[in-house]
Scaffold this motif. Structure first.
Motif, mmCIF file in Angstrom:
data_model
loop_
_atom_site.group_PDB
_atom_site.id
_atom_site.type_symbol
_atom_site.label_atom_id
_atom_site.label_comp_id
_atom_site.label_asym_id
_atom_site.label_seq_id
_atom_site.Cartn_x
_atom_site.Cartn_y
_atom_site.Cartn_z
ATOM 1 N N TRP A 51 19.155 84.603 40.671
ATOM 2 C CA TRP A 51 20.839 84.494 41.100
ATOM 3 C C TRP A 51 21.897 83.826 40.670
ATOM 4 O O TRP A 51 22.800 84.099 40.677
ATOM 5 N N MET A 52 21.875 82.406 41.075
ATOM 6 C CA MET A 52 22.667 81.545 40.602
ATOM 7 C C MET A 52 22.624 80.797 38.906
ATOM 8 O O MET A 52 23.443 80.469 38.980
ATOM 9 N N VAL A 53 21.568 80.779 38.338
ATOM 10 C CA VAL A 53 20.891 80.743 37.136
ATOM 11 C C VAL A 53 20.799 81.682 36.915
ATOM 12 O O VAL A 53 20.096 82.832 37.270
ATOM 13 N N THR A 54 20.735 81.955 35.070
ATOM 14 C CA THR A 54 20.223 83.126 34.683
ATOM 15 C C THR A 54 18.418 83.463 34.483
ATOM 16 O O THR A 54 17.955 81.608 33.760
ATOM 17 N N PRO A 55 18.315 83.844 35.233
ATOM 18 C CA PRO A 55 16.232 83.623 34.717
ATOM 19 C C PRO A 55 15.745 83.477 32.896
ATOM 20 O O PRO A 55 16.228 84.081 32.476
ATOM 21 N N ASN A 56 14.463 82.588 33.192
ATOM 22 C CA ASN A 56 14.001 82.771 31.813
ATOM 23 C C ASN A 56 13.971 84.482 31.094
ATOM 24 O O ASN A 56 13.384 85.323 32.206
ATOM 25 N N LYS A 57 13.702 84.308 29.817
ATOM 26 C CA LYS A 57 13.036 85.440 29.622
ATOM 27 C C LYS A 57 12.237 85.942 29.613
ATOM 28 O O LYS A 57 10.783 85.109 30.078
ATOM 29 N N GLY A 58 12.021 87.551 29.895
ATOM 30 C CA GLY A 58 11.052 87.624 30.782
ATOM 31 C C GLY A 58 9.657 87.580 32.177
ATOM 32 O O GLY A 58 9.036 88.146 32.807
ATOM 33 N N ASP A 59 10.956 86.784 32.820
ATOM 34 C CA ASP A 59 11.110 86.658 34.856
ATOM 35 C C ASP A 59 12.127 87.924 34.984
ATOM 36 O O ASP A 59 12.728 88.157 35.149
#
Length: 251
Positions: free
Chosen positions: A56-64
């Motif tokens: 929520w504080m950062v954009t997760p990696n693709k596929g996470d």
């Protein structure tokens, strides 16, 4: 099992509609949802994120999409996300809006409509008491129908005189949202469909020094999820809107 345990006590509560006053209530017109409110959610609030920080504080990696019960169709859509889509307004629809770090302004727009504004994504939700089926086009915030729920055995709020809610009273705000545009449960494209149903329970409480509310969010979407996706978020009350920082999303 966890979902049943979470929602079971709420299901046993007394639902308070705009018409409910209790058998012993004095004659006269029913109180409006605003006047009958068993708790006060208005004011300025800031999100306090103490769990799932990495999503929520950062954009997760693709596929996470860990912890989201995606089915194969949902995983396929999530895997199609690309980093250039980061910041899209699809991540600020009602099912995910209150999970973003940021601030809320909650106010009564009229006697039957509670308005929630966010600085993250610059969105506005309207929780409508006694609303009927939606007639407007689908949008990110959908159509939210609200009701007050009281603890089992509590006196109906409609039996009290109009005015600010009593400190001795408490209750839950339940909102059910449909008529959504398809969007994302996380900023990295984890999807929900336009047929998703969002159910929320808002509860205010105090720790003795500060005022808080928590919102339990349940998203049902058989098109992309194998089971309901349930999360909870916490907000702390602020004295004013001096830290309000609007950050629009990308269309």
């Amino acid at each position: 099992m966890g979902i049943v345990a979470c929602l079971g006590p709420r299901a046993s509560g007394v639902t308070l509609t705009a018409q409910g006053r209790g058998g012993g209530a004095p004659a006269g017109p029913p109180l409006s949802p605003r006047a009958a409110a068993p708790t006060d959610l208005t004011g300025n609030w800031v999100a306090v994120i103490t769990e799932d920080w990495q999503w929520w504080m950062v954009t997760p990696n693709k596929g996470d999409y860990a912890s989201v019960p995606l089915n194969p169709a949902g995983r396929k859509l999530a895997d199609a996300w690309t980093p250039d889509q980061d910041g899209s307004c699809k991540a600020y629809g009602a099912p995910a809006l209150l999970r973003h770090p940021g601030r809320l302004r909650i106010s009564w727009e009229d006697e039957r409509t509670l308005k929630i504004e966010t600085d993250a994504g610059v969105q506005t939700r309207r929780l409508r008491f006694g609303a009927t089926a939606p007639s407007a086009p689908r949008d990110l915030q959908g159509h939210s129908v609200a009701e007050w729920q009281l603890p089992q055995g509590a006196a109906p709020a409609g039996a009290a005189a109009p005015g600010p809610p009593s400190a001795a009273r408490s209750g839950t705000l339940k909102a059910v949202t449909t008529n959504l545009q398809a969007g994302w449960l996380r900023k990295n494209g984890v999807p929900y469909s336009e047929n998703a149903v969002l159910t929320e329970y808002f509860d205010r409480f105090t720790d003795g020094a500060s005022e808080w509310f928590s919102v339990t969010t349940l998203v049902e979407d058989p098109a992309n999820l194998t089971m309901p996706f349930v999360i909870s978020s916490n907000f702390k009350k602020e004295a004013d809107a001096s830290r309000w920082t609007p950050l629009p999303c990308k269309l």
